[in-house]
Design an enzyme around this catalytic site. Structure first.
Site, short mmCIF file in Angstrom:
data_model
loop_
_atom_site.label_atom_id
_atom_site.label_comp_id
_atom_site.label_asym_id
_atom_site.label_seq_id
_atom_site.Cartn_x
_atom_site.Cartn_y
_atom_site.Cartn_z
N CYS A 281 0.84 -1.39 -0.28
CA CYS A 281 -0.01 -0.10 -0.13
C CYS A 281 0.73 1.15 0.14
O CYS A 281 0.83 2.04 -0.88
CB CYS A 281 -0.87 0.11 1.12
SG CYS A 281 -2.08 1.47 1.15
N ASP A 282 1.70 1.53 1.06
CA ASP A 282 2.31 2.73 1.21
C ASP A 282 3.37 2.96 -0.09
O ASP A 282 3.67 4.05 -0.36
CB ASP A 282 3.08 2.90 2.65
CG ASP A 282 2.06 3.14 3.68
OD1 ASP A 282 0.94 3.59 3.47
OD2 ASP A 282 2.31 2.48 4.79
#
Lengths: 502, 92
Positions: free
Chosen positions: A419-420
């Site tokens: 995600c990040d």
């Protein structure tokens, strides 16, 4: 100091360094490990020959117990558990460092404030703090204790106070009379162990690569100081080499997250994950029957897997069309593919299915490579080991600098449990915890298929703006199942097309 | 004093050499590298061995034995895990 011993030790140290040097390439690394192990055996033998040993029975028994346990655990551990295991071993090594320091300190008690005494005390403090910090890190990595940062009331003042007391007592013990040494040692042991716990519990899941690299350096430094009081050049040299390595890895990890080392260890304001929002990268369903309980407990308020209603709701419209259908079409037509795996992939145990999809696309004429973010996984380089285990050829594991220029040429990017590291907000928005962190520009590809658990933010707590992109195809849910559906889709349509032709 | 100087030179030299050599290790191998350095950091078993150079007495004998066991656990486990990992890195 006789010249023969000096030469022997110098040769052993050079052989050690040669072993490390062979780690420059995956072709020679295995030999390097063997060379280093041989150097270690030689070092052990040289100490035995030169000094001789009393209490043979006890020494032999202790060595046998350690070796058998070490080997048994090493052969059983899974690749997902490697970071927890490495942290645990750091802890075990640190125990040896502070115990040896205690014994040597006591022997040197009559010497006054010698260099040996100073370094013994430093070795003791470093060893004891590394021991407890490693045990906390290992517990977090194995899912035995909460992975989210634990922040106590007045956490930073406690850390500072404990460190200050440790420092003052250390100086007093070094300068004071011999009789003070043992009580001071007891105080130092307590405060440094407390310090280790205080520092480690506030570090959260995705920041673990920094903590574990730092502990690597600390264990090496402890060994070095322990070597000064023991008067062993071998210990000093090996410890210093390890300290250099751990420092390099710590810096690499901090740079990859664009964060200051102190901010991670001391939780300085204005940086770090948004409190309360900290959680694992998406990709795994809670309640996975993973025996080692690696599943993040922070998500336990989530249902076991999204219900069909919820799955539909989560699969928000993005550019229209059924997401699975779009993903299958993209996979069928792709010529140039990059895969961005994250820790969520490992938690969902989806790497083998992912490799199946990659092989399927390659058999249809695509080039598939893997873009590995430096902090993907739970320790430096962890993702490479997980994919190597799934039989990905290592020349397809690309570093960030190699992968970044390729994204605009890609027909398809598959994001799995990350995600990040793919969040465009890191580049586009100021003032978020991940602003300035190097991320993969996945949106430059024609289509981005995202196989994450859900649309919630990653560890940093920053909403992922990738999910709003027109070319993003969102397949939320268990990554393993999402990949399976894509693989089935590609196979079935291929079969149907052939069937129609005949 | 000369002995101390030697120790410092060894420390600084190893730190520098380690830094130069390990800077060249590709990120691909960072996990095995850390596993290897993990094993090497347990070089403190040599220090634990020196505890038994002369009869240590019961308390220090016990501490020394624990140090030997935990250090050996770290060394043997570290090299073995590194070998297991590196065995998996293949090029097709």
């Amino acid at each position: 100091m006789d010249p023969i011993t000096l030469v022997v030790e110098l040769v052993i140290i050079l052989v050690f360094l040669a072993g490390f040097g062979l780690f420059r390439s995956p072709v020679t690394a295995r030999l390097g490990n063997g060379v280093a192990a041989a150097a270690f055996a030689a070092a052990f033998a040289s100490v035995l020959l030169r000094h001789g040993v009393t209490w043979w029975g006890i020494v032999g028994a202790a060595l046998a117990v350690g070796a058998v346990l070490g080997l048994a655990v090493a052969l059983r551990v899974t690749m997902l558990q490697i970071p927890a295991m490495v942290a645990f071993q750091h802890g075990a090594g640190a125990v040896a460092a502070f115990l040896v320091s205690i014994v040597e300190l006591n022997r040197a008690a009559e010497d006054g404030a010698s260099i040996g005494k100073w370094s013994g005390l430093v070795g003791l403090v470093l060893g004891a703090a590394t021991f407890t910090a490693s045990m906390v890190a290992s517990g977090k990595l194995a899912g035995r204790i909460r992975q989210t940062p634990v922040v106590l009331k007045a956490h930073t003042p406690w850390v500072v106070a404990t460190a200050a007391v440790t420092g003052v007592v250390l100086v007093a013990a070094a300068l004071g009379a011999g009789a003070w040494l043992m009580p001071a040692t007891a105080v130092l042991l307590t405060t440094s162990m407390g310090l280790g716990v205080l520092v480690a519990i506030r570090v959260g899941g995705a920041d673990m690569p920094v903590l574990i690299s730092f502990l690597n350096a600390a264990a090496g430094l402890a060994a070095s100081f322990c070597g000064i009081i023991s008067g062993s050049r071998l210990l000093i040299a090996c410890g210093a080499t390890v300290a250099a390595s751990g420092t390099i890895l710590t810096l690499v990890m901090c740079k990859a997250m664009n964060r200051h080392f102190a901010a991670i260890l001391l939780g300085a304001k204005g940086s770090g994950p948004v409190r309360g929002a900290a959680r694992e990268e998406s990709g795994v369903p809670v309640g996975t029957t993973e025996p080692n309980r690696e599943v993040p407990t922070v998500s336990s308020d989530r249902p076991a897997s999204p219900t069909s209603d919820e799955a539909e709701r989560l699969q928000a419209p993005s550019g229209g069309g059924d997401p699975l259908e779009r993903a299958v079409q993209a996979a069928r037509g792709a010529r140039r593919v990059l895969v961005v795996p994250g820790y969520g992939m490992a938690l969902a145990q989806a790497q083998f299915k992912l490799v199946e999809l990659a092989n399927l696309m390659e058999s249809r004429g695509a080039t598939v490579e893997f873009a590995i973010h430096p902090v993907a996984g739970r320790m430096p380089g962890h993702m490479n080991v997980l994919l190597a285990e799934a039989d990905v050829s290592y020349d397809k594991l690309l570093e960030m600098e190699q992968a970044n220029p390729l994204f605009p040429q890609c027909d398809l990017v598959v994001v799995v449990g990350a995600c990040d590291v793919v969040n465009p907000a890191a580049m586009e928005r100021e003032g978020t915890p991940i602003s300035g962190m190097p991320v993969f520009p996945v949106r430059q590809a024609r289509t981005v298929v995202v196989c994450n658990l859900d649309g919630r933010p990653g560890y940093s707590g920053v909403p992922n703006t990738l999910y709003e992109a027109d070319n993003a195809v969102l397949l939320f849910g268990n990554a393993l199942e999402s990949l399976e559906r894509i693989v089935d889709g590609v196979r079935n349509q291929a079969g149907a097309a052939e069937g129609a032709q005949t | 004093m000369q002995a101390l100087l030697t120790l410092l030179v060894v420390f600084a030299g190893a730190l520098l050499a380690g830094y130069i050599i390990i800077s060249r290790v590709p990120p691909l191998l960072h996990t095995p590298l850390m596993s290897l350095t993990n094993a090497v950091s347990a070089v403190t078993v040599l220090g634990a061995l020196l505890v038994f150079e002369e009869a240590p007495g019961v308390v220090f004998g016990l501490l020394g034995a624990i140090a030997l066991a935990t250090g050996t656990f770290n060394v043997v486990g570290g090299f073995a895990i590194t070998e297991r990992m590196l065995k998996m890195f293949k090029k097709h």
